[in-house]
Design an enzyme around this catalytic site. Sequence first.
Site, PDB file in Angstrom:
ATOM      1  N   SER A  46       0.889  -1.398  -0.394  1.00 49.64           N
ATOM      2  CA  SER A  46       0.258  -0.228   0.053  1.00 49.64           C
ATOM      3  C   SER A  46       0.353   1.457   0.096  1.00 49.64           C
ATOM      4  CB  SER A  46      -0.798   0.202   0.875  1.00 49.64           C
ATOM      5  OG  SER A  46       0.230   0.100   2.715  1.00 49.64           O
ATOM      6  N   HIS A  47       2.441   1.306   0.465  1.00 50.38           N
ATOM      7  CA  HIS A  47       3.098   2.370  -0.016  1.00 50.38           C
ATOM      8  C   HIS A  47       4.220   2.220  -0.931  1.00 50.38           C
ATOM      9  CE1 HIS A  47       0.875   3.003   3.999  1.00 50.38           C
ATOM     10  NE2 HIS A  47       1.270   4.517   3.895  1.00 50.38           N
ATOM     11  N   GLU A 188      -8.510  -0.204   3.474  1.00 51.88           N
ATOM     12  CA  GLU A 188      -9.677  -1.779   3.658  1.00 51.88           C
ATOM     13  C   GLU A 188     -11.090  -0.837   3.899  1.00 51.88           C
ATOM     14  OE1 GLU A 188      -9.053  -4.774   4.696  1.00 51.88           O
ATOM     15  OE2 GLU A 188      -7.006  -4.147   3.760  1.00 51.88           O
TER      16      GLU A 188
END
Lengths: 337, 337
Positions: A46-47, A188
């Site tokens: 996610s990063h 999420e």
Amino acid sequence: MSRVRLTLAEVRDRATRGLVRAGISDENAAVIADVMTTAERDGCESHGLFRMQGYCDCVQAGRTDGKAVPVLHDDAPGLLRVDAMHGFAAPAMIAGRQVLADKAREQGIAAMAVTNAHHYAALWYDVDGLAEAGLVAMGFVNSQSFVAAAGGKRKLYGTNPMAFAWPRPDGQPPMIFDQSSSASARGEIQIHRREGRSLPEGWAIDPDGNPTTDPEAALAGAQLPFGGYKGAAIAMMVELLAVGLTGGKFGFESHAEGHTDGGPSEGGQLLIAIDPARFGGGDGALAHAELLFQEILSEEGTRLPSTRRYEMRARTPTEGITIPQSLDDTIRELCGE
Amino acid sequence: MSRVRLTLAEVRDRATRGLVRAGISDENAAVIADVMTTAERDGCESHGLFRMQGYCDCVQAGRTDGKAVPVLHDDAPGLLRVDAMHGFAAPAMIAGRQVLADKAREQGIAAMAVTNAHHYAALWYDVDGLAEAGLVAMGFVNSQSFVAAAGGKRKLYGTNPMAFAWPRPDGQPPMIFDQSSSASARGEIQIHRREGRSLPEGWAIDPDGNPTTDPEAALAGAQLPFGGYKGAAIAMMVELLAVGLTGGKFGFESHAEGHTDGGPSEGGQLLIAIDPARFGGGDGALAHAELLFQEILSEEGTRLPSTRRYEMRARTPTEGITIPQSLDDTIRELCGE
């Protein structure tokens, strides 16, 4: 969905090229590419390259200055303030990190504020470098408003992560946790929406303030803090430390300015570094802490935070990483290939 | 149960006399009596005269030195370490507080470790004095083991409170929260047992690690951290800051020594103080934070932490406080009346 395999060198190379092509300076691109490469190395998708489009969009929309040169202010013997000059936070953090570490070693404890910055990286990255240098580190950063106050119904706090890093002896990587003040990551909830699934209870409230398991209503309403009023107190503390002390913008202030596109707001960040060798515990501090970690791990079913990242870190330098074909297409486009 | 009304002056007088009679020095008794009087003033019964018996027992059992004279060590420009010399923590904290405040003003940020101490007071008391002096303050203290690790089954962490204080302008009392890392206070479980009530879910596990709502099984088993693994991470951070840095004893180490009588263990404590006026935000920091508090309070159903204490504080100086008849009997006995 098919996936494309890349070496970490390829991740870094593509990230750098794409960022520079978007108008980010070579110096800043090198730092941001390192943030994304480190994230991919540690299995933190996610990063990783997933953020490329966001970095490029921020700069091309004129919201973030990709060529900003951070300016350091020596506010006090124990305090450093880095003005990111409306650029991304990571180059400002890297520009100040060594000075912060030096101050912590000299004074025993020191803090660094990062202001006028768009924080778009994982917070663990920021404390990792300090802990690798033998310092205990805490990090606090706010985001735009997504989370309700205790008893409240509307978005007020950011998801406001807090990170803590403790160095470990004998070449072991530091113990690090990096956790948002919200019950779940916003991403999420977006994934649940995309996949048509209901949310677990306790994640969110709808625009009327009623508990909801509907992702759409949750995104329109507010996320809930983790752990009820205690998590809300942590979220408030992060706003006060990251913004109140530094002169940045509270999440609700960015929100009020109409900044709601999901990119990073111009908030604030605080890092605290402590030299464990300067306390009375002296050199024994790290060895003593290992006894705590041993005690935790002596029970079945436990693990230390960041263990999963370190398991990935052991594999990705040789195995490489994979990204979805669609992301590979995006990256190639951003690189002008 | 009938209750007895006391003025705050009577609380202080009785507390002081009882403590001195138990063998605590005049200097230390004055500090500890102030802790109890302040707690009663703020409606915080669990840290008021209710603790008298415990203070006296600790000293008379020889576990805590009531006549200890704290020793200050100037470890670094930003660090102070106060050796409580096996006495209670409060006199050590008071002995060091002004030096900590001076260091924070001079360096911008400073920390104070309290070691060889039995912490038996409310943690908010420790940060309150710093915030009243205009400083932002954080406090961390561990206790003996009561709380399971994430994924674990047995008592490992203390209930490990963390406190945060933010000073407010215009003569307002500081915003303070002081919250344990456990889902509930241990005393709450004991009250449920006494009253024959089941516990809410999520508070505890039994000795086999299964969720339980039975107070007896919960006390034999382990309390759960608040907010799942994120609260467990906070509990671990408190152990590392309060003990790892200071050279004290982790909760599980006190537990392993057979220290399980419920009195305070000899753990460790860390206080961090930051001068908001030394940051770039300058004098504007406190005014800016008021906007956050206003935003929170603009919603129905919200309040700031510590509001209930301040409501009590407004009344008790004139109305006095009440204690149960049974506690009044105990106090009279401790005072030799």
